[in-house]
Design an enzyme around this catalytic site. Structure first.
Site, short mmCIF file in Angstrom:
data_model
loop_
_atom_site.label_atom_id
_atom_site.label_comp_id
_atom_site.label_asym_id
_atom_site.label_seq_id
_atom_site.Cartn_x
_atom_site.Cartn_y
_atom_site.Cartn_z
N ARG A 73 0.77 -1.24 0.00
CA ARG A 73 0.00 0.00 0.00
C ARG A 73 0.80 1.29 0.00
O ARG A 73 0.22 2.38 -0.02
CB ARG A 73 -0.96 0.05 1.20
CG ARG A 73 -1.90 -1.13 1.32
CD ARG A 73 -2.84 -1.22 0.17
NE ARG A 73 -3.89 -2.21 0.38
CZ ARG A 73 -4.56 -2.83 -0.58
NH1 ARG A 73 -4.27 -2.58 -1.85
NH2 ARG A 73 -5.50 -3.69 -0.28
N ASP A 314 -1.84 -12.84 -1.13
CA ASP A 314 -2.61 -11.68 -1.62
C ASP A 314 -3.02 -10.82 -0.40
O ASP A 314 -4.19 -10.42 -0.27
CB ASP A 314 -3.85 -12.09 -2.42
CG ASP A 314 -4.47 -10.91 -3.17
OD1 ASP A 314 -5.56 -11.07 -3.73
OD2 ASP A 314 -3.88 -9.81 -3.16
#
Lengths: 434, 188, 308
Positions: A73, A314
């Protein structure tokens, strides 16, 4: 850091076809062959050498595990996770190398952003962070990113993960470029038209609950596309987070013919089915969605027979306030770094007995290293001392409040699992221990 | 009747048998006839469940005595109770049936046991939402005392002084499918 | 049906979120008490004091006139105070999240919240976070329990029973919350259900719920005891699901051999089913106001015994 001997562990090093009880010797951050090779300083006080000894009785000594599908992120969404917190989460999960995905802001579709990520990682991350570059500019799926300069900047793969190039011609050109510079191509397989605004697997539960469905064909159509392009361009394409029976079947048939196509699995796609969404728990909202029992069984078979060769998480962090909304507006994603190993050992090795622990380690080391051409995933003499110690029989309960990740969006809180990493060493230094 | 054996709910003391109940209701029927010269204006409105059966029996006796069919009805009080919200278990809600209009009529509220008087207050409240009868009277099979409101019955089958830890139990043939009986249960 | 001697209510839930989780007993209980509530509307004074001092909030994110007015009327007849919040008056347009809205509603000390929302699961979201009783007035394409209860009541009133009836539901099933709730309710009460519509709007998957799926209205109608016609939910479809919508629905209504049930029921029928929901939730709300999450505690609290 002091030199180290890891004593009496079961060394499983698939790259070197090793599975035996032995000692592992580390000196100067690298694996060495024997105790005699250890250059230990003698302590000034008592003349004894400062070798650290770690007791690995009943533990597995594995090469540091690699998770090649992680969302850190950063840059741009540091309220969900940062390179620093994500790396800490990785270490707590037993991972010494992670590959981060490009759906950040800005998108790493240029050398500058790649450089930023690498600098940040080397300054602050406690594990090895390897960046991936995007396939298309800004993940828009139209114009190709400068793949050549991304390769030079040091990406280990290109992917539009989070997004998927819909135009097959554009994807073909991307694969051809990637071949030219020797980069693997990873693909998040989703046909936007078939999927539409689907939020859960199209099946019994979506029908029952009146939620828009995400049909299995939406993944399979793109898996098929990738098989054809891999053949056409003679270049490996790796299909990310495989979740459906149809995808497994397509991959199996193509691989039997020798096509350079591969697939990976995330733990939630075998730990849960679409039945889990019936309480509208947004922690079960993920892309691709949780599938039916039939799909889960097919994915388990795919792991057992080697069709699906890589395991990953993931890891997709989202802040609490982002997930705590109505189901259809919540973002997709489940965090996984700190639960994936436990889930996979518990389900694949213990509960369903689909593979043995050695194969599991192989799927986390040799397979991703081979695909991404990494100098990692082995305990060969001279390699960096990235080591994961695993207790395959340790019973533990998942407690999200103790996660190192900045986010908490996991449906596995309270799960009782058997198997866990107990120590993670990067370059010979312990970055985390239980 | 022999005294029932000691159970967890305490001893049972029989109070009225079927014959006693029959005599009491017949007497009430006479009293109603006495005090209501225009029987066609009377409505015997029972409070469910047992008040309804009692009202019908009284109407039956009136018919035996005077050959007049007095109208009967049902007043459901569940929605008008003042303790809604303080009790966990509430009576079942049922449909009320009253012959309309109520103006110029005498409504005799009929119930099996009169205790605190709150049920009767709720019945009067319910009746008000249907109309404005010229008189409301009250007929009960048992008056066990302990009023919490200024309510008094016009017709009583039996006065039964009780203490707070006693329960008055009524059983009627039609409603309970068991023989008529009234007894007291003492809590231990 | 409740026995003559049955004196107490059999309802133990804090919320009414859908018919899927209700038992046949619970559904029958609601239908059994409908007549009593319906009658209040025929009295001279159309008011009973049952919910006096309680606050009912109508929170309608999706527009609605009939449903909202029905709930409002029901609440007023039960003497509750009513607050109406619609999408334009709410702060949701200013970016307030549903969770913040929940906090604000909690601060209002709402006792009953009637929610209509475009997102499936929104009522459950609020029910988990609020002490108030939440009634789902329609959430996305998921459920619309009070409408289905009304439909079941209407069928029972006209036909005397539901078990064994052959019911056909016609139209846009895929996007219809009314269809889903009706399917759950009818199946629980023993009816035989057939869905009819074009295959894009009635996927075969529905058969796994226990209903029949047919694409030929002319085959099904002659044998149907009850026909429930749904409207095409334009606002919920993401694109043209089949050509000639108008032609199909006109053909469907023309080919109906018997008169369809009142799916456009008037207020006087609609209100009661809705009232007793308010009544039921009110009584269960008082059980324990401490922890909205502890549903199991609540049902232990409220073990139902026969009164005598």
């Amino acid at each position: 850091m002091s030199p180290t001997i890891i004593r009496n562990g079961r060394i499983i090093d698939p790259a070197n076809k090793r599975d035996e009880i032995a000692d592992l010797y580390i000196s100067n951050g690298k694996i060495v062959g024997s105790k005699s090779e250890i250059r230990a300083k003698l302590s000034r006080r008592d003349g004894k050498s400062e070798i650290e000894e770690i007791d690995a009785k009943d533990l597995i000594v594995a090469p540091g595990l690699i998770d090649m599908h992680v969302h850190l992120r950063e840059p741009g969404f540091s309220h969900k996770e940062t390179i620093e917190s994500g790396a800490r989460a990785a270490a707590a999960g037993g991972f010494t190398t992670i590959v981060c995905m490009p759906n950040t802001s800005p998108v790493p579709d240029n050398a500058g952003t790649i450089a930023w990520i690498k600098d940040r990682a080397s300054a602050i991350a406690c594990v090895n962070v390897l960046p991936s570059g995007s396939i298309s500019k800004n993940l828009a799926g139209e114009e190709l990113a400068p793949i050549g300069s991304l390769a030079q900047a040091g990406v280990v793969a290109i992917t539009d993960d989070g997004h998927c190039i819909q135009n097959h011609e554009v994807m073909r050109r991307a694969v051809e470029y990637a071949r030219m510079v020797g980069l693997p191509v990873l693909d998040h397989c989703q046909d936007y038209n078939l999927v539409g605004n689907g939020v859960v697997h199209e099946g019994y539960w979506s029908t029952l609950l009146g939620l828009p469905g995400w049909p299995a064909a939406g993944e399979e159509a793109i898996v098929m596309r990738n098989i054809l392009l891999s053949e056409l361009c003679d270049h490996p394409i790796h299909c990310q987070h495989i979740s459906t029976a149809g995808s497994v079947r397509l991959l199996r048939e193509a691989r039997a013919r020798g096509v350079k196509i591969s697939g990976e699995v995330c733990p939630h796609h075998i730990a849960l089915t679409d039945e889990a969404i019936q309480n509208f728990d947004t922690n079960c909202k993920v892309n691709p969605p949780l599938r039916s029992r039939t799909d889960v069984n097919a994915v388990l078979e795919g792991i057992a027979d080697g069709t699906l060769s890589i395991l990953c998480s993931d890891h997709a962090p989202h802040a609490d306030f982002e997930k705590e909304v109505e189901f259809d507006v919540a973002p997709f994603g489940i965090i996984g770094l700190e639960t994936e190993l436990g889930l996979f050992i518990d389900l694949l090795v213990h509960k369903h007995a689909k593979i043995d622990i050695a194969r599991l380690i192989e799927m986390y080391t040799v397979e991703p290293a081979r695909l991404l051409k990494l100098d990692a995933g082995t305990l060969s003499r001279g390699s960096p001392a990235d080591v994961t110690l695993i207790n395959p029989d340790l019973k533990w309960t998942v407690d999200v409040d103790r996660f190192r990740s900045a986010s908490r969006n996991s449906p596995f809180d309270g799960w009782k699992l058997k198997g866990r990493a107990v120590r993670t060493m990067v370059g010979g230094k312990t970055m985390w221990k239980l | 009747m022999k005294q029932a054996k000691q159970k967890t709910s305490g001893a049972a003391v029989p109070t009225m048998d079927a014959e006693a109940i029959r005599r009491a209701l017949q007497r009430i029927a006479h009293e109603i006839i006495e005090r209501n010269p225009q029987l066609t204006r009377v409505v015997l409105a029972g409070i469910p469940s047992r008040g309804v059966e009692i009202a019908q029996r009284i109407a039956g006796f009136i018919h035996q005595i005077r050959k007049i069919n007095v109208e009967t009805g049902v007043i459901d009080v569940a929605m008008h109770r003042d303790d809604v919200g303080t009790r966990f278990e509430l009576p079942m809600v049922r449909e009320s049936k009253l012959p309309l209009p109520l103006e110029e009529r005498t409504v005799v509220v009929v119930d099996d046991v009169l205790y605190t008087g709150r049920t009767v207050r709720a019945a009067m409240d319910a009746i008000n939402s249907f109309g404005r009868p010229s008189r409301i009277q009250l007929a009960v099979l048992i008056d066990r005392g302990h009023r919490e409101l200024p309510i008094r019955p016009d017709y009583v089958g039996k006065n039964l002084p009780t203490s707070g830890n006693e329960k008055v139990k009524v059983q009627l043939q039609e409603t309970d499918e068991k023989p008529d009986a009234v007894w007291l249960e003492r809590e231990p | 049906m409740a026995g003559k001697g049955t004196m107490t209510t059999r309802w133990t839930r804090k919320d009414l979120l859908g018919l899927r989780e209700l038992s046949a007993d619970e559904i029958n209980f609601i239908l059994d008490t409908t007549d009593a509530f319906k009658q209040v509307g025929t009295r001279e004074i159309k008011k009973v004091p049952s919910l006096r001092g309680k606050t009912l909030v109508n929170f309608f994110i999706e527009p609605s006139t009939r449903t909202r007015t029905s709930f409002e009327l029901a609440a007023l007849r039960l003497s509750a105070d009513v607050i109406n919040i619609s999408v334009t008056t709410s702060s949701l347009t200013k970016g307030e999240t549903l969770k913040d809205t929940a906090r604000n509603l909690q601060a209002l000390h709402a006792d009953i919240l009637v929610l209509r929302h475009s997102s499936a699961g929104a009522p459950q979201f609020l029910a988990n976070r609020l002490q108030a009783s939440v009634i789902n007035a329609g959430d996305g394409a998921h459920e619309h329990p009070t409408q289905a209860l009304l439909d079941l009541y209407t069928i029972r009133e006209r036909r005397g029973k539901i078990a064994g009836l052959r019911v056909a539901i016609v139209g846009d099933i895929l996007f219809s919350r009314v269809a889903r709730s009706n399917i759950f309710g009818l199946l629980k009460l023993g009816a035989h259900v057939t869905l009819i519509g074009p295959s894009t709007l009635v996927p075969k998957e529905f058969e796994k719920l226990g209903v029949e799926v047919s694409y030929k209205i002319e085959d099904v109608l002659p044998k149907a005891d009850v026909v429930n016609l749904l409207r095409i939910q334009h606002e919920r479809q993401r694109r043209e699901y089949f050509p000639g919508i108008l032609a199909r629905s006109t053909a469907a209504s023309r080919s109906t051999a018997r008169s369809p049930t009142d799916c456009t029921a008037s207020f006087s029928i609609k209100s009661p089913t809705v009232w007793q929901c308010a009544w039921l939730f009110f009584t269960s709300v008082e059980g324990s106001r401490d922890e909205p999450h502890n549903h199991s505690k609540r049902s232990n609290y409220r073990s139902r015994k026969q009164a005598r």
